[in-house]
Design an enzyme around this catalytic site. Structure first.
Site, mmCIF file in Angstrom:
data_model
loop_
_atom_site.group_PDB
_atom_site.id
_atom_site.type_symbol
_atom_site.label_atom_id
_atom_site.label_comp_id
_atom_site.label_asym_id
_atom_site.label_seq_id
_atom_site.Cartn_x
_atom_site.Cartn_y
_atom_site.Cartn_z
ATOM 1 N N ASP A 127 0.893 -1.215 0.010
ATOM 2 C CA ASP A 127 -0.092 -0.019 -0.024
ATOM 3 C C ASP A 127 1.004 1.290 -0.130
ATOM 4 O O ASP A 127 1.739 1.408 0.736
ATOM 5 C CB ASP A 127 -0.986 -0.133 1.207
ATOM 6 N N HIS A 183 4.950 -7.367 0.177
ATOM 7 C CA HIS A 183 4.731 -8.532 -0.387
ATOM 8 C C HIS A 183 5.299 -8.947 -1.757
ATOM 9 O O HIS A 183 5.507 -7.765 -2.439
ATOM 10 C CB HIS A 183 3.205 -8.763 -0.622
ATOM 11 N N SER A 273 9.052 4.724 4.698
ATOM 12 C CA SER A 273 10.039 3.572 4.284
ATOM 13 C C SER A 273 9.661 3.462 2.662
ATOM 14 O O SER A 273 8.932 4.052 2.301
ATOM 15 C CB SER A 273 9.783 2.385 4.992
#
Length: 318
Positions: A127, A183, A273
């Site tokens: 996301d 992911h 990040s």
């Protein structure tokens, strides 16, 4: 932590097409303007002033693991309008600290995997706000302005970086309010992994588009995935402002281990990040909407496991 906010960078929501301005603390905006401007870059050749200011926040994440940090959770959710129905547990009171809340997990239904039975369809790693470029050179020209950015510098290995010489780049930027697990964009087998020490500079666009080598200076973890459809795929998780740890999942650190498309491969522990994924030249065709916005230097708000692009045989562009 969530007070005195102002509008920040302009992004576009992929689902709605609406332009959105990020919320950012006024103090943080001032700090970024101070740290990443041409005058300071010219005066502070050794980066000591940046380093000193950065160290003031370097270990701030520790306080978020204390029980008293729990009181920050509800105001944070309200300030950023986080839909807790997307997460489990959905009850803010179920989290014992802000740190526990920060590494919250999605519900299985909130982020469906794009084309689960099609190994030629790549998916977004997080996301985030995303830009994609067909070559490293193009990303350097439009978005990543660090003086010495290259894949070799990113993983500190000229030989290992050769498969991605001027390959395609997807850069995923996460904000503190985002889901901070990441992911795998494709399925494959782990070839190697490495951990690289470094700083935790902000990955805000003001920093990334400065001449400071943010992505190659920050602490990061990397692994290479051998994919039958996409060739060798490089996955680099990069820490940033106030991130405590960049963690890879055990499988991502196990050469020979199979990784499924969309499988969780690690998480960040507090703060903003970034993830950079590199593909060999000619092995991926990014989705056209992502390409068009990226050429305009506009980040796209995307959801993890949504469509990123499709595999392409070497030498082909479609």
């Amino acid at each position: 932590m969530v007070q005195n906010r102002q509008v920040g960078w302009l992004t576009v929501n992929r689902k709605t097409g609406e332009f959105i301005r990020e919320q950012q603390p006024l103090a943080e905006k001032f700090r970024l303007l101070l740290l990443f401007n041409p005058l300071l870059e010219w005066i502070d050749r050794t980066n000591m002033f940046r380093w000193w200011l950065h160290r003031q926040n370097d270990m701030a994440y520790k306080k978020e693991a204390k029980p008293e940090s729990k009181k920050q959770i509800r105001p944070f959710i309200e300030a950023y309008k986080i839909n807790m129905a997307d997460f489990e547990p959905s009850d803010p009171d179920a989290y014992t600290t802000f740190y526990d809340f920060f590494i919250r997990k999605h519900t299985p239904s909130s982020r469906p995997l794009h084309a689960p039975d099609d190994p030629t369809a790549a998916v977004c790693a997080a996301d985030c706000r995303l830009v994609v470029y067909e070559t490293v050179a193009e990303s350097h020209k439009i978005w990543i302005k660090g003086n010495h950015f290259s894949i070799a510098a990113l993983i500190l290995d000229k030989v290992a970086a050769k498969p991605w010489d001027n390959g395609a780049i997807a850069s995923f930027r996460l904000n503190p309010q985002d889901y901070h697990r990441y992911h795998s964009p494709v399925a494959g087998t782990v070839k190697w992994w490495k951990e690289l020490d470094g700083q935790y500079y902000s990955v805000d666009p003001l920093a990334i588009t400065s001449s400071v080598d943010i992505l190659t200076a920050n602490a990061r973890c990397a692994f290479c995935l051998a994919s039958p459809e996409f060739g060798d795929v490089l996955f680099v998780a990069i820490g940033a402002d106030e991130v405590g740890t960049v963690k890879l999942a055990e499988k991502a650190m196990t050469p020979g281990a199979p990784i499924a498309k969309g499988e969780e491969v690690g998480c960040f522990e507090f703060g903003g990040s970034s993830v950079v994924v590199a593909f060999e030249p000619g092995r991926i065709v990014f989705d056209q909407d992502l390409v068009e916005w990226s050429k305009k230097a506009v980040e796209v708000d995307v959801e993890v496991l949504s469509s990123l692009g499709r595999a392409s045989a070497p030498g082909k562009s479609a």
